[in-house]
Scaffold this motif. Structure first.
Motif, mmCIF file in Angstrom:
data_model
loop_
_atom_site.group_PDB
_atom_site.id
_atom_site.type_symbol
_atom_site.label_atom_id
_atom_site.label_comp_id
_atom_site.label_asym_id
_atom_site.label_seq_id
_atom_site.Cartn_x
_atom_site.Cartn_y
_atom_site.Cartn_z
ATOM 1 N N ALA A 47 0.879 -1.252 -0.284
ATOM 2 C CA ALA A 47 -0.248 -0.086 -0.564
ATOM 3 C C ALA A 47 0.968 1.364 -0.292
ATOM 4 C CB ALA A 47 -0.764 0.420 1.371
ATOM 5 N N LEU A 48 1.820 1.092 0.464
ATOM 6 C CA LEU A 48 3.116 1.650 1.235
ATOM 7 C C LEU A 48 3.900 1.983 0.987
ATOM 8 C CD1 LEU A 48 3.172 5.421 0.985
ATOM 9 C CD2 LEU A 48 3.361 5.002 3.322
ATOM 10 N N VAL A 49 5.222 2.635 -0.231
ATOM 11 C CA VAL A 49 6.537 2.131 0.482
ATOM 12 C C VAL A 49 7.111 3.208 0.847
ATOM 13 C CG1 VAL A 49 9.198 2.067 -0.757
ATOM 14 C CG2 VAL A 49 6.550 0.244 -2.236
ATOM 15 N N MET A 50 7.818 2.801 2.135
ATOM 16 C CA MET A 50 8.713 3.950 3.091
ATOM 17 C C MET A 50 10.329 4.200 2.731
ATOM 18 S SD MET A 50 6.349 2.641 5.861
ATOM 19 C CE MET A 50 7.564 3.261 7.324
ATOM 20 N N ARG A 51 10.335 3.993 1.234
ATOM 21 C CA ARG A 51 11.611 3.918 0.594
ATOM 22 C C ARG A 51 12.634 4.636 1.674
ATOM 23 N NH1 ARG A 51 14.133 2.695 -3.882
ATOM 24 N NH2 ARG A 51 16.508 3.071 -4.470
ATOM 25 N N ASP A 52 12.315 6.140 1.945
ATOM 26 C CA ASP A 52 13.461 7.235 2.635
ATOM 27 C C ASP A 52 13.710 6.473 3.679
ATOM 28 O OD1 ASP A 52 13.678 8.608 0.274
ATOM 29 O OD2 ASP A 52 12.460 10.431 0.633
ATOM 30 N N GLU A 53 12.643 6.439 3.841
ATOM 31 C CA GLU A 53 12.567 5.650 6.069
ATOM 32 C C GLU A 53 13.416 4.497 6.253
ATOM 33 O OE1 GLU A 53 10.015 5.436 9.636
ATOM 34 O OE2 GLU A 53 8.727 6.174 8.291
ATOM 35 N N ALA A 54 13.449 3.839 4.959
ATOM 36 C CA ALA A 54 14.070 2.331 4.681
ATOM 37 C C ALA A 54 15.518 3.049 5.166
ATOM 38 C CB ALA A 54 13.157 1.470 3.825
ATOM 39 N N LEU A 55 15.863 3.566 4.344
ATOM 40 C CA LEU A 55 17.054 4.027 3.594
ATOM 41 C C LEU A 55 18.237 4.823 5.085
ATOM 42 C CD1 LEU A 55 16.698 5.204 0.211
ATOM 43 C CD2 LEU A 55 17.977 2.947 0.639
ATOM 44 N N ALA A 56 17.057 5.243 5.657
ATOM 45 C CA ALA A 56 17.708 5.752 6.908
ATOM 46 C C ALA A 56 17.570 5.087 7.816
ATOM 47 C CB ALA A 56 16.340 6.930 7.018
ATOM 48 N N SER A 57 17.121 4.436 8.289
ATOM 49 C CA SER A 57 16.625 3.289 8.801
ATOM 50 C C SER A 57 18.287 1.875 8.585
ATOM 51 C CB SER A 57 15.687 2.235 9.208
ATOM 52 O OG SER A 57 14.812 3.475 9.961
ATOM 53 N N ALA A 58 18.640 1.951 7.059
ATOM 54 C CA ALA A 58 19.248 0.918 6.595
ATOM 55 C C ALA A 58 21.053 1.483 7.205
ATOM 56 C CB ALA A 58 19.309 0.782 5.322
ATOM 57 N N ARG A 59 20.891 2.708 6.791
ATOM 58 C CA ARG A 59 22.549 3.465 7.119
ATOM 59 C C ARG A 59 23.053 3.501 8.886
ATOM 60 N NH1 ARG A 59 20.226 7.074 2.787
ATOM 61 N NH2 ARG A 59 19.273 8.120 4.177
ATOM 62 N N GLU A 60 21.223 3.421 9.911
ATOM 63 C CA GLU A 60 21.846 3.337 11.107
ATOM 64 C C GLU A 60 22.492 2.304 11.441
ATOM 65 O OE1 GLU A 60 21.620 4.827 15.165
ATOM 66 O OE2 GLU A 60 22.499 6.046 13.581
ATOM 67 N N ALA A 61 21.413 1.225 10.886
ATOM 68 C CA ALA A 61 21.690 0.058 11.515
ATOM 69 C C ALA A 61 22.802 -0.315 10.993
ATOM 70 C CB ALA A 61 20.721 -1.271 10.681
ATOM 71 N N GLU A 62 23.252 0.157 9.636
ATOM 72 C CA GLU A 62 25.034 0.172 9.698
ATOM 73 C C GLU A 62 25.620 -0.028 10.426
ATOM 74 O OE1 GLU A 62 27.467 0.669 5.431
ATOM 75 O OE2 GLU A 62 25.428 -0.343 5.027
ATOM 76 N N ARG A 63 25.683 2.129 10.607
ATOM 77 C CA ARG A 63 26.609 2.364 11.925
ATOM 78 C C ARG A 63 26.553 1.659 13.191
ATOM 79 N NH1 ARG A 63 26.250 5.281 15.787
ATOM 80 N NH2 ARG A 63 24.545 5.135 16.199
ATOM 81 N N LYS A 64 25.145 0.864 13.052
ATOM 82 C CA LYS A 64 25.620 -0.211 14.705
ATOM 83 C C LYS A 64 26.440 -0.928 14.511
ATOM 84 C CE LYS A 64 21.934 2.101 16.874
ATOM 85 N NZ LYS A 64 20.753 1.594 17.563
ATOM 86 N N VAL A 65 26.535 -1.982 13.619
ATOM 87 C CA VAL A 65 26.611 -2.841 13.192
ATOM 88 C C VAL A 65 28.714 -2.992 13.245
ATOM 89 C CG1 VAL A 65 27.521 -4.952 11.238
ATOM 90 C CG2 VAL A 65 25.191 -4.416 11.820
ATOM 91 N N LEU A 66 29.193 -2.001 12.058
ATOM 92 C CA LEU A 66 30.585 -1.034 12.014
ATOM 93 C C LEU A 66 31.074 -1.027 13.648
ATOM 94 C CD1 LEU A 66 30.430 0.837 9.140
ATOM 95 C CD2 LEU A 66 30.905 -1.552 9.618
#
Length: 465
Positions: A47-66
């Protein structure tokens, strides 16, 4: 890392690759968004793809992994949620047109818990109108990725299609009369309808409040167990949620030794397609090979409660929509309109009799489950139904009662169930079955699902996309 086959990877395997930095959350989220962009214009699962929010969350998740701060087995994993669940700042339409501009200011508790576990929310998944039988006439219906002529399940249709098609790694659905289990059967998935109250309903649009069960849908029992473990537990914002703060679930299971599993062969075959009956016979052989003791049991008569499900749900949905119906009745589709009208026309005395019948069935099922650990039940009497077969669903109470005869009793009683794929039709379409357990026995269901899937490969089949 090559993206070939990445979209069908199980959550646990993907999480391991993220934790060991073999793939990044940004890389996998970008790949998933590209796949959605390519395939979903045909499948209509989002119904809705939250592209920008998903990518922002992914960048934050990547920062935490690193930084060595990964939050657990869902960290960096892209998931999606049925568009009944509030996501702060994103529209939540609940399959309707009247709520398409409703933007909640907070996440549903289940969504918040996924985010707290590090999961990335890709977007909101389409559903039938208000989570009842059929989709709103103005909204494109999700398409079964195995075959477009066949039912994708209801009401969590988008959750089923997106998870099966590799447009998310797992998803959240809700089940009021079978709405996690039907799309799991139709799309070859594993879904869990928990005990009523196990997962908070705060921030989830209601269909029938006392019948609604939020829960996970995934491509394996192990993955569904991971999601359930993340979202389950008491929530002060939902006073009906169970008091346990945390649900402890098994990480793995190899056998069913020591378990007593019941089967009512007569009830299971009542109007049920032969291909499902034969598949259940194979399930029995598998669970025996895993060490379970299978016993013939008699399921209590559920017909009255099944016949009364629409009245029960109708009264509750009329309450849930009191602010907009009948004020905005012209914007409602025919199926939800009919259900609300059933509720509005039901007398208090008639409704009380429904509740008494429901309480009696709950007690009878409790008594049955006190003598066994699990019950084997079909998901539905029809194997991979076509749209034509179910065309009269919205207006035919008898057809609807037949469809929900194996699912709705456990919504009314609140008992948990896990839906598992167990075969294919002659045309190559998935069919499934369910294990049902006593109240609070989700850990046992997850053990049974994982053990069954160690001995079967049905859950590893995917649509050709």
């Amino acid at each position: 890392m090559s993206h070939s086959g990445l979209h069908y990877m199980e959550v646990r395997e993907l999480a391991r690759l993220i934790a060991t930095r073999e793939i990044s959350p940004v890389e996998v989220t970008t790949a998933m968004l590209e796949r959605i962009e390519r395939l979903d214009p045909t499948l209509h699962s989002y119904a809705l793809v939250m592209r920008d929010e998903a990518l922002a969350s992914a960048r934050e998740a990547e920062r935490k992994v690193l930084n060595g701060e990964a939050l657990g087995p869902l960290h960096g994993v892209p998931l999606a949620v049925k568009d009944l669940y509030w996501c702060a700042g994103s529209p939540t339409a609940a399959g309707t047109t009247i709520h398409r501009n409703f933007v909640p200011t907070e996440d549903a508790t289940a969504v918040k818990r996924l985010r707290d576990a590090g999961a990335i929310v890709l977007g909101k998944l389409q559903l039938t109108e208000g989570a009842f039988a059929t989709h709103h006439p103005e909204i494109a219906e999700p398409v079964n990725p195995w075959h477009p002529g066949h039912w994708a399940g209801a009401s969590s249709s988008g959750s089923g299609v997106a998870t099966a098609a590799g447009l998310c790694y797992a998803s959240l659905g809700t089940d009021t009369g079978g709405s996690i289990r039907f799309p799991s059967a139709a799309n070859g998935l594993t879904g869990i309808k928990p005990t009523w109250g196990r997962v908070s309903r705060h921030g989830v649009f209601a269909l029938g409040a006392s019948l609604d069960h939020p829960g996970p849908m995934a491509r394996s029992a192990a993955d569904a167990s991971l999601l359930l473990g993340a979202i389950a537990g008491h929530d002060p914002l939902d006073p009906t949620s169970l008091p346990e703060a945390r649900l402890v679930l098994p990480d793995d299971a190899h056998d069913l030794g020591g378990l007593r599993i019941g089967i009512d062969a007569e009830w299971n075959s009542n109007g049920t397609d032969d291909v499902i009956v034969h598949a259940l016979a194979r399930v029995v052989e598998v669970v025996k090979s895993l060490g379970a003791q299978v016993e013939e049991v008699r399921v209590p008569d559920v017909r009255t409660v099944v016949d009364e499900w629409q009245v029960n749900c109708g009264v509750e949905v009329a309450v849930a929509h009191a602010d907009t119906y009948p004020r905005l009745a012209a914007h409602y589709g025919p199926a939800l309109t009919r259900l609300i009208e059933i509720g509005r026309e039901t007398s208090g005395m008639a409704y009380q009799q429904v509740l008494l019948n429901r309480a009696a069935l709950r007690g009878k099922i409790n008594r049955l489950m006190s003598g066994i650990d699990l019950l084997i039940v079909p998901m539905q009497p029809f194997a991979a139904p076509t749209h034509e077969q179910l065309g009269a669903l919205a207006q035919d109470p008898e057809l609807n009662a037949r469809l929900i005869q194996f699912t709705a009793p456990f919504n009314s009683s609140g008992h948990p169930a896990i839906a598992l794929p167990c075969g294919l039709t002659q045309g190559g379409l998935p069919i499934g079955f369910q294990f049902v357990a006593a109240h609070g026995a989700e850990a046992l269901l997850c053990r049974a699902g994982m053990a069954y899937q160690k001995a079967s490969d049905w859950h590893r089949l995917h649509p050709a996309l």
